[in-house]
Motif scaffolding. Structure first.
Motif, PDB file in Angstrom:
ATOM      1  N   THR A   8       3.930  -4.619   0.920  1.00 54.30           N
ATOM      2  CA  THR A   8       5.036  -4.193   1.778  1.00 54.30           C
ATOM      3  C   THR A   8       4.630  -4.249   3.245  1.00 54.30           C
ATOM      4  O   THR A   8       3.458  -4.259   3.571  1.00 54.30           O
ATOM      5  N   GLY A   9       5.634  -4.292   4.108  1.00 56.23           N
ATOM      6  CA  GLY A   9       5.351  -4.191   5.528  1.00 56.23           C
ATOM      7  C   GLY A   9       5.864  -5.301   6.398  1.00 56.23           C
ATOM      8  O   GLY A   9       5.914  -5.148   7.609  1.00 56.23           O
ATOM      9  N   GLY A  10       6.231  -6.437   5.864  1.00 54.03           N
ATOM     10  CA  GLY A  10       6.684  -7.531   6.712  1.00 54.03           C
ATOM     11  C   GLY A  10       7.950  -8.161   6.180  1.00 54.03           C
ATOM     12  O   GLY A  10       8.206  -8.164   4.974  1.00 54.03           O
ATOM     13  N   SER A  11       8.731  -8.718   7.079  1.00 57.35           N
ATOM     14  CA  SER A  11       9.993  -9.314   6.652  1.00 57.35           C
ATOM     15  C   SER A  11       9.741 -10.591   5.864  1.00 57.35           C
ATOM     16  O   SER A  11       8.790 -11.316   6.123  1.00 57.35           O
ATOM     17  N   GLY A  12      10.579 -10.828   4.893  1.00 57.77           N
ATOM     18  CA  GLY A  12      10.511 -12.026   4.075  1.00 57.77           C
ATOM     19  C   GLY A  12       9.606 -11.914   2.871  1.00 57.77           C
ATOM     20  O   GLY A  12       9.695 -12.732   1.953  1.00 57.77           O
ATOM     21  N   ARG A  13       8.742 -10.922   2.847  1.00 58.63           N
ATOM     22  CA  ARG A  13       7.776 -10.809   1.745  1.00 58.63           C
ATOM     23  C   ARG A  13       8.468 -10.528   0.414  1.00 58.63           C
ATOM     24  O   ARG A  13       8.271 -11.241  -0.569  1.00 58.63           O
ATOM     25  N   LEU A  14       9.271  -9.462   0.374  1.00 57.44           N
ATOM     26  CA  LEU A  14       9.921  -9.078  -0.873  1.00 57.44           C
ATOM     27  C   LEU A  14      10.911 -10.144  -1.328  1.00 57.44           C
ATOM     28  O   LEU A  14      10.974 -10.471  -2.518  1.00 57.44           O
ATOM     29  N   ASP A  15      11.661 -10.708  -0.399  1.00 50.55           N
ATOM     30  CA  ASP A  15      12.617 -11.760  -0.768  1.00 50.55           C
ATOM     31  C   ASP A  15      11.910 -12.957  -1.401  1.00 50.55           C
ATOM     32  O   ASP A  15      12.380 -13.508  -2.392  1.00 50.55           O
ATOM     33  N   THR A  74       2.011 -12.019   1.422  1.00 49.94           N
ATOM     34  CA  THR A  74       1.964 -11.204   2.632  1.00 49.94           C
ATOM     35  C   THR A  74       2.147 -12.138   3.828  1.00 49.94           C
ATOM     36  O   THR A  74       2.233 -13.350   3.665  1.00 49.94           O
ATOM     37  N   THR A  75       2.194 -11.585   5.007  1.00 45.56           N
ATOM     38  CA  THR A  75       2.397 -12.381   6.214  1.00 45.56           C
ATOM     39  C   THR A  75       1.143 -13.201   6.517  1.00 45.56           C
ATOM     40  O   THR A  75       0.032 -12.777   6.220  1.00 45.56           O
ATOM     41  N   ASP A  76       1.330 -14.364   7.140  1.00 50.29           N
ATOM     42  CA  ASP A  76       0.226 -15.297   7.385  1.00 50.29           C
ATOM     43  C   ASP A  76      -0.962 -14.670   8.112  1.00 50.29           C
ATOM     44  O   ASP A  76      -2.112 -14.854   7.725  1.00 50.29           O
ATOM     45  N   TRP A  77      -0.722 -13.885   9.141  1.00 51.39           N
ATOM     46  CA  TRP A  77      -1.821 -13.300   9.902  1.00 51.39           C
ATOM     47  C   TRP A  77      -2.539 -12.196   9.118  1.00 51.39           C
ATOM     48  O   TRP A  77      -3.681 -11.877   9.385  1.00 51.39           O
ATOM     49  N   HIS A  78      -1.898 -11.646   8.105  1.00 54.07           N
ATOM     50  CA  HIS A  78      -2.474 -10.575   7.286  1.00 54.07           C
ATOM     51  C   HIS A  78      -3.211 -11.120   6.058  1.00 54.07           C
ATOM     52  O   HIS A  78      -4.035 -10.424   5.466  1.00 54.07           O
ATOM     53  N   MET A  79      -2.932 -12.348   5.680  1.00 54.03           N
ATOM     54  CA  MET A  79      -3.455 -12.904   4.433  1.00 54.03           C
ATOM     55  C   MET A  79      -4.982 -12.937   4.348  1.00 54.03           C
ATOM     56  O   MET A  79      -5.532 -12.567   3.304  1.00 54.03           O
ATOM     57  N   PRO A  80      -5.715 -13.373   5.370  1.00 54.15           N
ATOM     58  CA  PRO A  80      -7.175 -13.435   5.189  1.00 54.15           C
ATOM     59  C   PRO A  80      -7.793 -12.096   4.779  1.00 54.15           C
ATOM     60  O   PRO A  80      -8.602 -12.037   3.838  1.00 54.15           O
ATOM     61  N   VAL A 127      -3.552 -16.709  -5.933  1.00 51.66           N
ATOM     62  CA  VAL A 127      -2.936 -17.779  -5.147  1.00 51.66           C
ATOM     63  C   VAL A 127      -2.350 -17.150  -3.888  1.00 51.66           C
ATOM     64  O   VAL A 127      -1.373 -16.406  -3.973  1.00 51.66           O
ATOM     65  N   PRO A 128      -2.953 -17.407  -2.722  1.00 49.83           N
ATOM     66  CA  PRO A 128      -2.391 -16.851  -1.482  1.00 49.83           C
ATOM     67  C   PRO A 128      -1.078 -17.561  -1.130  1.00 49.83           C
ATOM     68  O   PRO A 128      -1.007 -18.786  -1.134  1.00 49.83           O
ATOM     69  N   ASP A 129      -0.055 -16.793  -0.857  1.00 47.73           N
ATOM     70  CA  ASP A 129       1.268 -17.331  -0.511  1.00 47.73           C
ATOM     71  C   ASP A 129       1.727 -16.622   0.755  1.00 47.73           C
ATOM     72  O   ASP A 129       2.318 -15.544   0.702  1.00 47.73           O
ATOM     73  N   ALA A 130       1.423 -17.227   1.889  1.00 45.58           N
ATOM     74  CA  ALA A 130       1.666 -16.585   3.184  1.00 45.58           C
ATOM     75  C   ALA A 130       3.086 -16.818   3.678  1.00 45.58           C
ATOM     76  O   ALA A 130       3.608 -17.922   3.589  1.00 45.58           O
ATOM     77  N   ILE A 131       3.663 -15.767   4.207  1.00 50.83           N
ATOM     78  CA  ILE A 131       4.970 -15.854   4.855  1.00 50.83           C
ATOM     79  C   ILE A 131       4.722 -16.242   6.312  1.00 50.83           C
ATOM     80  O   ILE A 131       3.998 -15.549   7.028  1.00 50.83           O
ATOM     81  N   ARG A 132       5.311 -17.349   6.725  1.00 54.36           N
ATOM     82  CA  ARG A 132       5.115 -17.836   8.097  1.00 54.36           C
ATOM     83  C   ARG A 132       5.720 -16.855   9.097  1.00 54.36           C
ATOM     84  O   ARG A 132       6.775 -16.285   8.876  1.00 54.36           O
TER      85      ARG A 132
END
Length: 177
Positions: A40-47, A122-128, A146-151
């Motif tokens: 949780t915490g960023g837009s687009g993640r849950l969708d 999660t969001t791209d900047w948070h993924m690492p 499998v990392p799936d980053a939200i741009r």
């Protein structure tokens, strides 16, 4: 000698920051995994997670870091998704409060369900940092992540702050922090 060492560390930190900022993770493909984990915490993640779940790209979805007062019915209404999707296939993780506890909560959930693979959203900047913490929490369990980053379009301060958190976690992790 100490000044050279400090200068070298500053240069390495700066190069690391440049690599971090220029190579943010990207969205993954639509491969099938056993599970999907949304932090949780960023837009687009849950969708993103719900879209993949509805497309049968995984059996279950964990929303890690959900506020304790949130109910599935409320999330279904907010996202415009059928409550049946939440009732059958979505778990709300309510024990975590930060990235490290997200990893602990997620690892426990994946192991309880005996999953072999999971998509981490999660969001791209948070993924690492999130990916690193989750791998550490899984401790060689063999579960493929499998990392799936939200741009996103993070500002300098977001990147600067996250990079420093990431570096500190990498340095502290071997000491159990």
């Amino acid at each position: 000698m100490i000044r050279r060492l400090i200068a070298l560390l500053i240069v390495l930190w700066g190069l690391g920051f440049a690599v971090f900022a220029l190579t943010l993770p990207r969205p993954a493909g639509d491969d099938v995994t056993d599970a999907i984990v949304v932090l949780t915490g960023g837009s687009g993640r849950l969708d993103r997670g719900l879209d993949l779940l509805a497309q049968h790209r995984a059996r279950r979805l964990l929303v890690s870091g959900t506020d304790r007062t949130v109910r599935k019915k409320e999330l279904a209404a907010r996202t415009g998704r059928p409550l049946a999707l939440f009732d059958c296939c979505v778990d709300l993780g309510k024990e975590s409060v930060d990235t490290r506890s997200n990893a602990t909560e997620t690892a426990k959930w994946l192991e309880q369900h005996r999953y072999h693979s999971a998509r981490l959203i999660t969001t791209d900047w948070h993924m690492p940092r999130a990916h690193s913490d989750l791998n550490r929490a899984l401790k060689g369990s063999g579960i493929a992540i499998v990392p799936d980053a939200i741009r996103s379009q993070p500002g300098f301060m977001t990147l600067f702050t996250e990079y420093n958190k990431y570096v500190l976690r990498l340095v502290a992790a071997p000491f159990g922090y």
